[in-house]
Write a protein that holds these residues in place. Structure first.
Motif, PDB file in Angstrom:
ATOM      1  N   GLY A  16     -37.748 -24.870  20.533  1.00  0.00           N
ATOM      2  CA  GLY A  16     -37.134 -23.646  21.259  1.00  0.00           C
ATOM      3  C   GLY A  16     -37.735 -22.517  21.305  1.00  0.00           C
ATOM      4  N   ILE A  17     -37.870 -22.083  20.306  1.00  0.00           N
ATOM      5  CA  ILE A  17     -38.363 -20.584  20.105  1.00  0.00           C
ATOM      6  C   ILE A  17     -39.801 -20.511  20.724  1.00  0.00           C
ATOM      7  CG2 ILE A  17     -39.565 -18.864  18.169  1.00  0.00           C
ATOM      8  CD1 ILE A  17     -37.359 -19.911  16.698  1.00  0.00           C
ATOM      9  N   MET A  18     -40.713 -21.456  20.396  1.00  0.00           N
ATOM     10  CA  MET A  18     -41.845 -22.155  20.759  1.00  0.00           C
ATOM     11  C   MET A  18     -42.267 -21.873  22.102  1.00  0.00           C
ATOM     12  SD  MET A  18     -44.716 -24.805  20.414  1.00  0.00           S
ATOM     13  CE  MET A  18     -43.852 -26.356  20.693  1.00  0.00           C
ATOM     14  N   PHE A  19     -41.799 -22.731  23.294  1.00  0.00           N
ATOM     15  CA  PHE A  19     -41.866 -22.765  24.550  1.00  0.00           C
ATOM     16  C   PHE A  19     -41.362 -21.438  24.638  1.00  0.00           C
ATOM     17  CE2 PHE A  19     -41.943 -27.104  23.639  1.00  0.00           C
ATOM     18  CZ  PHE A  19     -42.809 -27.516  24.636  1.00  0.00           C
ATOM     19  N   SER A  20     -40.209 -21.003  24.346  1.00  0.00           N
ATOM     20  CA  SER A  20     -39.686 -19.386  25.175  1.00  0.00           C
ATOM     21  C   SER A  20     -40.533 -18.036  25.212  1.00  0.00           C
ATOM     22  CB  SER A  20     -38.373 -19.292  24.308  1.00  0.00           C
ATOM     23  OG  SER A  20     -37.866 -17.543  24.601  1.00  0.00           O
ATOM     24  N   ASN A  21     -41.042 -18.057  23.567  1.00  0.00           N
ATOM     25  CA  ASN A  21     -42.125 -17.359  23.707  1.00  0.00           C
ATOM     26  C   ASN A  21     -43.411 -17.636  24.486  1.00  0.00           C
ATOM     27  OD1 ASN A  21     -40.452 -16.199  21.640  1.00  0.00           O
ATOM     28  ND2 ASN A  21     -41.177 -16.918  19.992  1.00  0.00           N
ATOM     29  N   ALA A  22     -43.701 -18.844  24.438  1.00  0.00           N
ATOM     30  CA  ALA A  22     -44.568 -19.193  25.105  1.00  0.00           C
ATOM     31  C   ALA A  22     -44.771 -19.135  27.075  1.00  0.00           C
ATOM     32  CB  ALA A  22     -45.247 -20.541  24.422  1.00  0.00           C
ATOM     33  N   GLY A  23     -43.975 -19.034  26.877  1.00  0.00           N
ATOM     34  CA  GLY A  23     -43.694 -18.716  28.889  1.00  0.00           C
ATOM     35  C   GLY A  23     -43.329 -16.879  29.214  1.00  0.00           C
ATOM     36  N   THR A  24     -42.420 -16.529  27.835  1.00  0.00           N
ATOM     37  CA  THR A  24     -42.766 -14.882  28.037  1.00  0.00           C
ATOM     38  C   THR A  24     -43.789 -14.257  28.158  1.00  0.00           C
ATOM     39  OG1 THR A  24     -40.151 -15.092  27.627  1.00  0.00           O
ATOM     40  CG2 THR A  24     -41.368 -13.245  27.763  1.00  0.00           C
ATOM     41  N   ILE A  25     -44.598 -14.525  27.285  1.00  0.00           N
ATOM     42  CA  ILE A  25     -45.485 -14.170  26.859  1.00  0.00           C
ATOM     43  C   ILE A  25     -46.583 -14.225  27.764  1.00  0.00           C
ATOM     44  CG2 ILE A  25     -47.425 -13.096  25.445  1.00  0.00           C
ATOM     45  CD1 ILE A  25     -45.697 -14.386  23.268  1.00  0.00           C
ATOM     46  N   ALA A  26     -46.691 -15.606  28.285  1.00  0.00           N
ATOM     47  CA  ALA A  26     -47.337 -15.805  29.412  1.00  0.00           C
ATOM     48  C   ALA A  26     -47.464 -14.985  30.693  1.00  0.00           C
ATOM     49  CB  ALA A  26     -47.579 -17.599  29.288  1.00  0.00           C
ATOM     50  N   TYR A  27     -46.042 -15.095  31.137  1.00  0.00           N
ATOM     51  CA  TYR A  27     -45.468 -14.543  32.529  1.00  0.00           C
ATOM     52  C   TYR A  27     -45.679 -12.923  31.566  1.00  0.00           C
ATOM     53  CZ  TYR A  27     -42.393 -13.188  35.777  1.00  0.00           C
ATOM     54  OH  TYR A  27     -42.017 -13.037  37.560  1.00  0.00           O
ATOM     55  N   THR A  28     -45.340 -12.543  31.173  1.00  0.00           N
ATOM     56  CA  THR A  28     -45.980 -11.320  31.075  1.00  0.00           C
ATOM     57  C   THR A  28     -46.963 -10.683  30.776  1.00  0.00           C
ATOM     58  OG1 THR A  28     -45.263 -11.353  28.269  1.00  0.00           O
ATOM     59  CG2 THR A  28     -43.309 -10.680  29.627  1.00  0.00           C
ATOM     60  N   MET A 141     -38.303 -22.954   7.551  1.00  0.00           N
ATOM     61  CA  MET A 141     -38.443 -23.033   8.452  1.00  0.00           C
ATOM     62  C   MET A 141     -39.868 -21.221   8.348  1.00  0.00           C
ATOM     63  SD  MET A 141     -37.018 -23.314  11.346  1.00  0.00           S
ATOM     64  CE  MET A 141     -36.638 -25.016  11.290  1.00  0.00           C
ATOM     65  N   ASN A 142     -38.741 -20.592   7.403  1.00  0.00           N
ATOM     66  CA  ASN A 142     -39.624 -18.807   8.139  1.00  0.00           C
ATOM     67  C   ASN A 142     -41.292 -18.699   8.277  1.00  0.00           C
ATOM     68  OD1 ASN A 142     -37.230 -17.404   8.268  1.00  0.00           O
ATOM     69  ND2 ASN A 142     -37.148 -17.183   6.493  1.00  0.00           N
ATOM     70  N   SER A 143     -41.399 -19.981   7.336  1.00  0.00           N
ATOM     71  CA  SER A 143     -42.991 -20.126   6.657  1.00  0.00           C
ATOM     72  C   SER A 143     -42.660 -20.762   8.490  1.00  0.00           C
ATOM     73  CB  SER A 143     -43.763 -20.658   5.605  1.00  0.00           C
ATOM     74  OG  SER A 143     -42.915 -21.581   6.101  1.00  0.00           O
ATOM     75  N   THR A 144     -43.062 -21.947   8.411  1.00  0.00           N
ATOM     76  CA  THR A 144     -43.453 -22.568  10.357  1.00  0.00           C
ATOM     77  C   THR A 144     -42.718 -21.531  11.174  1.00  0.00           C
ATOM     78  OG1 THR A 144     -42.247 -24.303   9.240  1.00  0.00           O
ATOM     79  CG2 THR A 144     -42.866 -24.164  11.459  1.00  0.00           C
ATOM     80  N   ILE A 145     -41.817 -20.804  11.258  1.00  0.00           N
ATOM     81  CA  ILE A 145     -41.610 -20.338  12.596  1.00  0.00           C
ATOM     82  C   ILE A 145     -43.141 -18.746  12.813  1.00  0.00           C
ATOM     83  CG2 ILE A 145     -39.783 -18.267  13.731  1.00  0.00           C
ATOM     84  CD1 ILE A 145     -37.789 -19.830  13.055  1.00  0.00           C
ATOM     85  N   SER A 146     -42.984 -18.580  11.721  1.00  0.00           N
ATOM     86  CA  SER A 146     -44.397 -17.037  11.223  1.00  0.00           C
ATOM     87  C   SER A 146     -46.096 -17.957  12.089  1.00  0.00           C
ATOM     88  CB  SER A 146     -44.321 -16.885  10.280  1.00  0.00           C
ATOM     89  OG  SER A 146     -45.122 -16.257   9.561  1.00  0.00           O
ATOM     90  N   GLY A 147     -46.048 -19.103  11.073  1.00  0.00           N
ATOM     91  CA  GLY A 147     -47.426 -19.778  11.383  1.00  0.00           C
ATOM     92  C   GLY A 147     -47.283 -19.849  13.116  1.00  0.00           C
ATOM     93  N   PHE A 148     -45.946 -21.071  13.830  1.00  0.00           N
ATOM     94  CA  PHE A 148     -45.777 -21.231  15.167  1.00  0.00           C
ATOM     95  C   PHE A 148     -46.365 -19.373  15.590  1.00  0.00           C
ATOM     96  CE2 PHE A 148     -44.677 -25.143  14.562  1.00  0.00           C
ATOM     97  CZ  PHE A 148     -45.730 -26.005  15.147  1.00  0.00           C
ATOM     98  N   GLY A 149     -45.455 -18.941  15.314  1.00  0.00           N
ATOM     99  CA  GLY A 149     -45.451 -17.520  15.958  1.00  0.00           C
ATOM    100  C   GLY A 149     -47.062 -16.925  16.314  1.00  0.00           C
ATOM    101  N   GLU A 150     -48.090 -16.946  15.593  1.00  0.00           N
ATOM    102  CA  GLU A 150     -48.783 -16.202  15.315  1.00  0.00           C
ATOM    103  C   GLU A 150     -49.594 -17.034  16.633  1.00  0.00           C
ATOM    104  OE1 GLU A 150     -50.287 -13.599  13.777  1.00  0.00           O
ATOM    105  OE2 GLU A 150     -48.444 -13.024  12.796  1.00  0.00           O
ATOM    106  N   PHE A 151     -49.874 -18.021  16.620  1.00  0.00           N
ATOM    107  CA  PHE A 151     -50.756 -18.964  17.012  1.00  0.00           C
ATOM    108  C   PHE A 151     -50.074 -19.609  19.079  1.00  0.00           C
ATOM    109  CE2 PHE A 151     -51.133 -23.131  19.923  1.00  0.00           C
ATOM    110  CZ  PHE A 151     -51.923 -23.819  19.573  1.00  0.00           C
ATOM    111  N   ILE A 152     -48.781 -18.835  18.827  1.00  0.00           N
ATOM    112  CA  ILE A 152     -48.232 -18.366  19.933  1.00  0.00           C
ATOM    113  C   ILE A 152     -48.243 -17.501  20.739  1.00  0.00           C
ATOM    114  CG2 ILE A 152     -46.159 -18.091  22.127  1.00  0.00           C
ATOM    115  CD1 ILE A 152     -47.015 -21.496  21.758  1.00  0.00           C
ATOM    116  N   SER A 153     -47.965 -16.609  20.233  1.00  0.00           N
ATOM    117  CA  SER A 153     -49.149 -14.950  20.643  1.00  0.00           C
ATOM    118  C   SER A 153     -50.546 -15.196  20.802  1.00  0.00           C
ATOM    119  CB  SER A 153     -48.796 -13.969  19.304  1.00  0.00           C
ATOM    120  OG  SER A 153     -47.364 -14.059  18.687  1.00  0.00           O
ATOM    121  N   LEU A 154     -51.775 -16.029  19.999  1.00  0.00           N
ATOM    122  CA  LEU A 154     -53.092 -16.274  20.577  1.00  0.00           C
ATOM    123  C   LEU A 154     -53.034 -16.646  22.054  1.00  0.00           C
ATOM    124  CD1 LEU A 154     -54.349 -16.150  16.975  1.00  0.00           C
ATOM    125  CD2 LEU A 154     -54.385 -14.581  18.365  1.00  0.00           C
TER     126      LEU A 154
END
Length: 243
Positions: A16-28, A141-154
């Motif tokens: 849920g977090i990954m797809f939401s962030n990916a779409g938003t960051i790519a769009y902006t 979960m926090n470590s997973t979200i952090s790792g995925f967050g960095e990947f999605i941001s890149l």
């Protein structure tokens, strides 16, 4: 990691977090490139990037309060739904107006609103995790979200740039819708039951917001270490992001 995705509640949160962030960051990112194409102004591009950062600092003062007082899952889903609605409005404006320059102010406004929605959604996710996970699961979960967050941001800005270059603004809009719909699909499956506390129900939110802002101001005023860390992060985003 493998065990994580064998747990439905973990998978729903992460995806849920990954797809939401990916779409938003790519769009902006694509919107910023669109602004650059239309205006041919690096300053206009820098403004769009700043507008994606500054509202987060202000909205973060109250987003946590709202997340604690209301149904966190509804906030998460509604923030994503609003992204689709606002994206549709901007796309219609871009396609219907003969002068692309006239849509720049509307795009700036959308970038600001998207940043605010992201702040409220992030705070709601942070608040919902302790309600649906055990302490051990929360650490994982926090470590997973952090790792995925960095990947999605890149990777998301690269995706946004590629889609916009090949398919234009309409293509990146479709990517936003697809990403958000997938995100909502996983979000509504999160095993969360809202329980409203009586002490929260009877209190008013505006005085609490004023109190939080006052406490933050006092903390920045009297603790030099916190003030230094806060403004270091603020100036880093302020100058390096547009650059």
């Amino acid at each position: 990691m493998k065990k994580l995705f064998y747990s439905p509640k973990h998978k729903n949160i992460v995806l849920g977090i990954m797809f939401s962030n990916a779409g938003t960051i790519a769009y902006t990112t694509a919107l910023s490139l669109y602004i650059l194409d239309v205006t041919q102004s690096v300053m206009a591009l820098s403004v769009s990037l700043l507008l994606n950062t500054l509202p987060i600092i202000l909205a973060s003062l109250i987003s946590g309060i709202v997340a604690d007082r209301f149904n966190k899952l509804k906030i998460i889903v509604r923030m994503d739904t609003l992204r689709i609605f606002l994206g549709t409005i901007v796309l219609i404006a871009i396609l219907s107006m003969h002068n692309p320059q006239s849509t720049i102010s509307l795009i700036y406004l959308q970038i600001v609103v998207f940043a605010i929605l992201e702040t409220f959604q992030t705070s709601s996710y942070q608040a919902i995790l302790p309600d649906v996970l055990s302490n051990d699961e929360l650490l994982t979960m926090n470590s997973t979200i952090s790792g995925f967050g960095e990947f999605i941001s890149l990777i998301s800005p690269v995706i946004g740039t590629f889609i916009y270059t090949i398919f234009g603004i309409f293509g990146i809009f479709l990517f936003l819708i697809l990403s958000i719909l997938i995100s909502i699909y996983y979000e509504i499956k999160i095993d969360y039951i809202y329980k409203r506390e009586d002490s929260i129900k009877d209190s008013k939110i505006l005085p609490i917001i004023k109190e939080e802002i006052r406490d933050t101001r006092n903390l920045l005023k009297y603790d030099v270490r916190v003030t230094s860390l806060y403004f270091n992060g603020f100036t880093t985003h302020l100058f390096l992001t547009p650059f």
